[in-house]
Design an enzyme around this catalytic site. Structure first.
Site, PDB file in Angstrom:
ATOM      1  N   HIS A  19       0.834  -1.203   0.000  1.00 21.33           N
ATOM      2  CA  HIS A  19       0.000   0.000   0.000  1.00 21.33           C
ATOM      3  C   HIS A  19       0.868   1.253   0.000  1.00 21.33           C
ATOM      4  O   HIS A  19       0.589   2.225  -0.714  1.00 21.33           O
ATOM      5  CB  HIS A  19      -0.923  -0.012   1.217  1.00 21.33           C
ATOM      6  N   GLU A  66       2.486   1.761  -3.455  1.00 23.00           N
ATOM      7  CA  GLU A  66       1.538   2.318  -4.434  1.00 23.00           C
ATOM      8  C   GLU A  66       1.328   3.813  -4.197  1.00 23.00           C
ATOM      9  O   GLU A  66       1.308   4.614  -5.129  1.00 23.00           O
ATOM     10  CB  GLU A  66       0.216   1.565  -4.340  1.00 23.00           C
TER      11      GLU A  66
END
Length: 216
Positions: free
Chosen positions: A110, A113
């Site tokens: 996460h 990204e």
């Protein structure tokens, strides 16, 4: 049309519309009903670009172009699809995601990204934003259980220089502490919203059934 104080949708009269148009012109177009100093309306006959490009006609009944897959010397696979259009896009898909995380690495995908299109060793976040805003390009980053995707969309001729910025951000990330802290706050907000949305719970349970209870 307008909504009155009781919430009813009413039709405005022509005189009301004219008065509204005058007020809008006074607020946004002129000051004291006089032209703004140094302001002039844009020349709508002047082309946006220095050169006028012929429109590309696409036959919707024509068979779409077949993708071309090329493998570089370093093992990177490149898929090319040419629609002969003035616009285009470049995406970078990385085969990694939360499915491959260990318990100690939970949340790393996460962060990777979210830190895409941030400062790299050569270009800063400001450089990337300035380049994309100047060229009118759209940048997208998203991640799934198995992949992280970074994508740039814009005019065909503007993609090569933006691709250089993307490569520096993804391949040589700087991990600036200030940018990291900003994304940590946003990720915590996203996780809180997910936990408070019952509609997303069945999807998370289905992922656990598919990939195992220990999968983030």
């Amino acid at each position: 049309f307008f909504v009155n104080s009781s919430g009813m949708l009413r039709v405005a009269s022509r005189s009301c519309v004219q008065r509204l148009q005058v007020n809008v012109n006074r607020c946004f177009c002129v000051a004291n009903e006089k032209p703004l100093p140094g302001a002039s309306p844009p020349d709508l006959k002047k082309p946006f670009l220095d050169e006028i490009r012929a429109p590309v006609l696409i036959d919707i009944n024509e068979k779409p172009p077949a993708p071309k897959i090329t493998t570089l010397d370093n093992g990177l696979r490149v898929t090319t699809l040419d629609w002969q259009s003035q616009g285009g896009g470049v995406g970078m898909a990385i085969n990694t995601g939360s499915r491959y995380e260990t318990l100690e690495e939970t949340g790393v995908a996460h962060y990777c990204e979210k830190l895409g299109f941030k400062s790299g060793m050569k270009y800063t976040l400001g450089d990337i934003m300035m380049e994309c805003e100047t060229r009118g390009a759209n940048i997208i980053s998203q991640q799934s259980r198995e992949q992280i995707l970074f994508e740039v969309e814009g005019l065909r001729d503007d993609l090569p220089p933006i691709l250089e910025l993307l490569a520096d951000s993804v391949v040589h990330p700087k991990f600036d502490p200030a940018e990291f802290e900003e994304q940590r706050f946003l990720i915590a907000h996203t996780v809180a919203n997910t936990l408070n949305d019952p509609e997303l719970w069945p999807l998370e349970v289905s992922y656990s059934a598919a990939y195992g209870e220990g999968t983030p």
